[in-house]
Structures are given as C-alpha cells and as structure tokens.
Design a protein around this motif. Sequence first.
Motif, PDB file in Angstrom:
ATOM      1  N   SER A 114       0.835  -1.207   0.000  1.00  0.00           N
ATOM      2  CA  SER A 114       0.000   0.000   0.000  1.00  0.00           C
ATOM      3  C   SER A 114       0.865   1.250   0.000  1.00  0.00           C
ATOM      4  O   SER A 114       0.604   2.199  -0.744  1.00  0.00           O
ATOM      5  CB  SER A 114      -0.926   0.017   1.220  1.00  0.00           C
ATOM      6  N   GLN A 115       1.892   1.264   0.835  1.00  0.00           N
ATOM      7  CA  GLN A 115       2.749   2.442   0.908  1.00  0.00           C
ATOM      8  C   GLN A 115       3.524   2.651  -0.393  1.00  0.00           C
ATOM      9  O   GLN A 115       3.635   3.774  -0.878  1.00  0.00           O
ATOM     10  CB  GLN A 115       3.707   2.346   2.087  1.00  0.00           C
ATOM     11  N   VAL A 116       4.051   1.575  -0.967  1.00  0.00           N
ATOM     12  CA  VAL A 116       4.795   1.708  -2.226  1.00  0.00           C
ATOM     13  C   VAL A 116       3.867   2.198  -3.335  1.00  0.00           C
ATOM     14  O   VAL A 116       4.232   3.077  -4.121  1.00  0.00           O
ATOM     15  CB  VAL A 116       5.466   0.370  -2.617  1.00  0.00           C
ATOM     16  N   LYS A 117       2.645   1.667  -3.383  1.00  0.00           N
ATOM     17  CA  LYS A 117       1.715   2.071  -4.436  1.00  0.00           C
ATOM     18  C   LYS A 117       1.273   3.522  -4.275  1.00  0.00           C
ATOM     19  O   LYS A 117       1.210   4.271  -5.244  1.00  0.00           O
ATOM     20  CB  LYS A 117       0.490   1.156  -4.444  1.00  0.00           C
ATOM     21  N   GLU A 118       0.964   3.937  -3.053  1.00  0.00           N
ATOM     22  CA  GLU A 118       0.433   5.278  -2.822  1.00  0.00           C
ATOM     23  C   GLU A 118       1.507   6.362  -2.792  1.00  0.00           C
ATOM     24  O   GLU A 118       1.273   7.482  -3.238  1.00  0.00           O
ATOM     25  CB  GLU A 118      -0.366   5.317  -1.518  1.00  0.00           C
ATOM     26  N   PHE A 119       2.686   6.042  -2.226  1.00  0.00           N
ATOM     27  CA  PHE A 119       3.674   7.087  -1.981  1.00  0.00           C
ATOM     28  C   PHE A 119       5.017   6.867  -2.680  1.00  0.00           C
ATOM     29  O   PHE A 119       5.850   7.757  -2.693  1.00  0.00           O
ATOM     30  CB  PHE A 119       3.922   7.238  -0.478  1.00  0.00           C
ATOM     31  N   GLY A 120       5.254   5.669  -3.201  1.00  0.00           N
ATOM     32  CA  GLY A 120       6.486   5.403  -3.932  1.00  0.00           C
ATOM     33  C   GLY A 120       7.549   4.707  -3.093  1.00  0.00           C
ATOM     34  O   GLY A 120       7.471   4.618  -1.867  1.00  0.00           O
ATOM     35  N   ALA A 121       8.562   4.229  -3.794  1.00  0.00           N
ATOM     36  CA  ALA A 121       9.624   3.437  -3.175  1.00  0.00           C
ATOM     37  C   ALA A 121      10.493   4.272  -2.241  1.00  0.00           C
ATOM     38  O   ALA A 121      10.971   3.777  -1.219  1.00  0.00           O
ATOM     39  CB  ALA A 121      10.488   2.787  -4.253  1.00  0.00           C
TER      40      ALA A 121
END
Length: 175
Positions: free
Chosen positions: A93-100
């Motif tokens: 969720s964090q990678v999808k919403e805010f990036g790596a």
Amino acid sequence: GNSTHGLLLLAAFLLLDGFTSTFQEKLFKDHTTSKYNQMVYINLGSGVISLATLLVSGSLGSALGFAEMHPNFLVDAGLLSAAAVGGQWFIYSQVKEFGALVFAATMNVRQVVSILISYAIYGHSITNMQLLGLAMVFGTLFYKSFSSLVPREEKKALVKHEASTAPKGNSNSKV
C-alpha cells in the motif's frame, strides 16, 4: 573468511532490497497491477522455492514429520504467516500510494528507532563516528524524501524565479 562472506551477503541484501521496492513501484505504474496480484505471485513464488529447496535437500519428510510431532508449530506458523500478510499489505500500500523512496525512508526510520531503543534498553554506548554515520545516512534520506515531495513544476518555477531575481553582477546594460 567469515567477514568477507558476511559482507558479500550484506551487499547482496542491500542490492536486492533496494531493487525490490523500486521494481514494485515500476510494476504499479507501468502495468497497473494491484497490490493483491503482487502479493499472490510473490507468495506463490516463495512457496514454490521453499518446496523445491525441501525436495532437493531431501528434507521434506523430516519437515512434515516435525509438523506432525509438534501441532503447535502449525498454529504458530499460521499466526506468523497472517502477520506477514498484514505487513505485506501495508508495504505494498505504501509503495503504491507514496512510492519506493518514501517506503525506504520509513524503513530507515524504523531501523533508527530500533537502534536507539536497543541502546537505551541494553545500555550500549554509541561512538561519535556511529553518530556521524547515522546523521549522514538519515540526513541524506530525509533530504531525498522531502525533495521528492515537491512537484517538478514547482522546482522548475523556483529555479527560474531565483535566476531572475539574482544579482546580475557586471552588466554592460544601462538602466
């Protein structure tokens, strides 16, 4: 010896760890996959690799025998797996919403907090060089995280504005 082997393993871990979230972000952007698709395929792949390892090493029978002799093991493994799925969901969720980059910064903050808690609980001393190293690493990460939050158009406008308001120095034009 062991130090060289350990350093090679650490370097491989860092390389693959950095690659993973960046590649996940690319999959989300370029192929519009869902976090659930990625979770299913990663976990299926992990299961196949684990089964293949048990088969090749000849340990499948003893592993199943252990699980049969210790039924609480299956409960504990199930609980651990459920916790891992929850963690994966938050990570994806964090990678999808805010990036790596934001994910990497989050993980590094978690590591710093763990280090500081360890120092506090176990009374370990910390050297000035360790403090300097932590400050350099996390200062750089925080700078990169915050600079990535400013949209590119705003950065270009800011640079253009700064260039137009900067003193011109020795100019031949008369005002």
